[in-house]
Write a protein that holds these residues in place. Sequence first.
Motif, PDB file in Angstrom:
ATOM      1  N   ALA A  74     -82.234  -9.043 -36.415  1.00 42.94           N
ATOM      2  CA  ALA A  74     -81.577  -9.027 -37.726  1.00 42.94           C
ATOM      3  C   ALA A  74     -81.810  -7.634 -38.316  1.00 42.94           C
ATOM      4  N   SER A  75     -82.404  -7.528 -39.489  1.00 41.14           N
ATOM      5  CA  SER A  75     -82.629  -6.210 -40.083  1.00 41.14           C
ATOM      6  C   SER A  75     -84.108  -5.824 -40.074  1.00 41.14           C
ATOM      7  N   THR A  76     -84.950  -6.572 -39.353  1.00 43.71           N
ATOM      8  CA  THR A  76     -86.390  -6.324 -39.354  1.00 43.71           C
ATOM      9  C   THR A  76     -86.830  -5.642 -38.062  1.00 43.71           C
TER      10      THR A  76
END
Length: 185
Positions: free
Chosen positions: A73-75
């Motif tokens: 995801a965005s991590t």
Amino acid sequence: DIRTNGVGDGVRLATSTNLYFAQIINGNSETFPYGIINLSYGATTPVRISALSNELQISGGYTTGGKISFRTASTERMRLTDTGLGIGTTAPSEKLEVAGKAIIRKSGTATPHGDTDLLVTDSTASLSTAAVQILGGNAGFSNLHFSDTDSYSQGAIKYGHADNYMAFNSNASERMRITSAGNVG
């Protein structure tokens, strides 16, 4: 802009000033097939993916301090830098640094206690064995230190290979020794 490089072995995606954003190279030959994807900015190539006949290479950052980061995801979950591989950290200080808990699992399943930071497990059968080995030189030592924020070795289990003894430390001092003959003192 989509252009071929004139040789017929690749495609370049470029701006009007000829700064390449992507370059796909097909170096397929019978003796050494390969393919390369370069993602560039200006005159630098910060990302290269090379598929060689017997390996895959992923290169990131052609300057000092270059890195490759892995995300879900965005991590960010993992980062490879000039220093090493960091899992759970963006700035590893050694070849491998894990920020958080870790499990080394040979087989089976196991749930670590909540206070456990490192679990070594082999739990497929009642007779399975999990082992941690500390290998020292034949005239050196193999040590397990129990440290706190004030002292490196408040407690320790030390094995002296030259004389084949095992010593136990508490409060930063040796308190017991088992000699190679099995004598305790």
